[in-house]
Scaffold this motif. Structure first.
Motif, mmCIF file in Angstrom:
data_model
loop_
_atom_site.group_PDB
_atom_site.id
_atom_site.type_symbol
_atom_site.label_atom_id
_atom_site.label_comp_id
_atom_site.label_asym_id
_atom_site.label_seq_id
_atom_site.Cartn_x
_atom_site.Cartn_y
_atom_site.Cartn_z
ATOM 1 N N GLU A 109 8.607 54.474 0.597
ATOM 2 C CA GLU A 109 9.445 53.630 -0.258
ATOM 3 C C GLU A 109 8.772 52.338 -0.353
ATOM 4 O O GLU A 109 8.926 51.359 -1.220
ATOM 5 C CB GLU A 109 10.759 53.552 0.652
ATOM 6 C CG GLU A 109 11.468 54.788 0.673
ATOM 7 C CD GLU A 109 12.487 54.785 1.615
ATOM 8 O OE1 GLU A 109 12.533 54.099 2.699
ATOM 9 O OE2 GLU A 109 13.214 55.863 1.395
ATOM 10 N N GLU A 119 6.500 51.593 -3.256
ATOM 11 C CA GLU A 119 7.315 51.687 -4.467
ATOM 12 C C GLU A 119 8.041 50.218 -4.419
ATOM 13 O O GLU A 119 8.102 49.703 -5.505
ATOM 14 C CB GLU A 119 8.656 52.618 -4.540
ATOM 15 C CG GLU A 119 7.768 53.978 -4.752
ATOM 16 C CD GLU A 119 7.200 54.055 -6.033
ATOM 17 O OE1 GLU A 119 7.415 53.565 -7.172
ATOM 18 O OE2 GLU A 119 5.888 54.589 -5.684
ATOM 19 N N ASN A 124 7.121 47.495 -7.295
ATOM 20 C CA ASN A 124 7.866 47.028 -8.189
ATOM 21 C C ASN A 124 8.479 45.511 -8.164
ATOM 22 O O ASN A 124 9.398 45.083 -8.857
ATOM 23 C CB ASN A 124 9.249 47.823 -7.821
ATOM 24 C CG ASN A 124 9.316 49.062 -8.620
ATOM 25 O OD1 ASN A 124 8.390 49.458 -9.449
ATOM 26 N ND2 ASN A 124 9.869 50.111 -8.031
#
Length: 97
Positions: free
Chosen positions: A65, A68, A72
């Motif tokens: 997580e 990511e 992003n």
């Protein structure tokens, strides 16, 4: 003037020529300048660490997580840090300990 070369002299000349050519070939393949997407510099590592620390304060987040979220992030340069993955994140987090 009669110039005769014996076998050992010819072998030494050939060896020296081959040695010089080999050294030149090794030098030609050594990196001479820093690549534009080099993410191993201290400045790049510091920039990446700031982005990671921005998202690290969240509770109960695993490394997948976190990768990511970092990818992003609006400050994350995908062209510069194109090698960034979970393994690289774990290495950076281990250095923090």
């Amino acid at each position: 003037m009669d110039l005769e070369l014996d076998t050992s002299s010819i072998m030494m000349i050939v060896f020296i020529i081959a040695f010089v050519i080999s050294m030149w070939k090794i030098y030609a393949f050594l990196p001479n300048k820093q690549l534009p997407d080099d993410d191993t510099t201290a400045q790049a590592q510091e920039e990446l660490l700031k982005i990671i620390l921005k998202h690290l304060d969240k509770k109960n987040i695993n490394t997948k997580e976190l990768v990511e979220k970092v990818k992003n992030d609006e400050d994350f340069d995908k062209e510069h840090f194109w090698r960034f993955n979970e393994n690289k994140l774990i290495q950076i987090l281990n250095r923090l300990d």
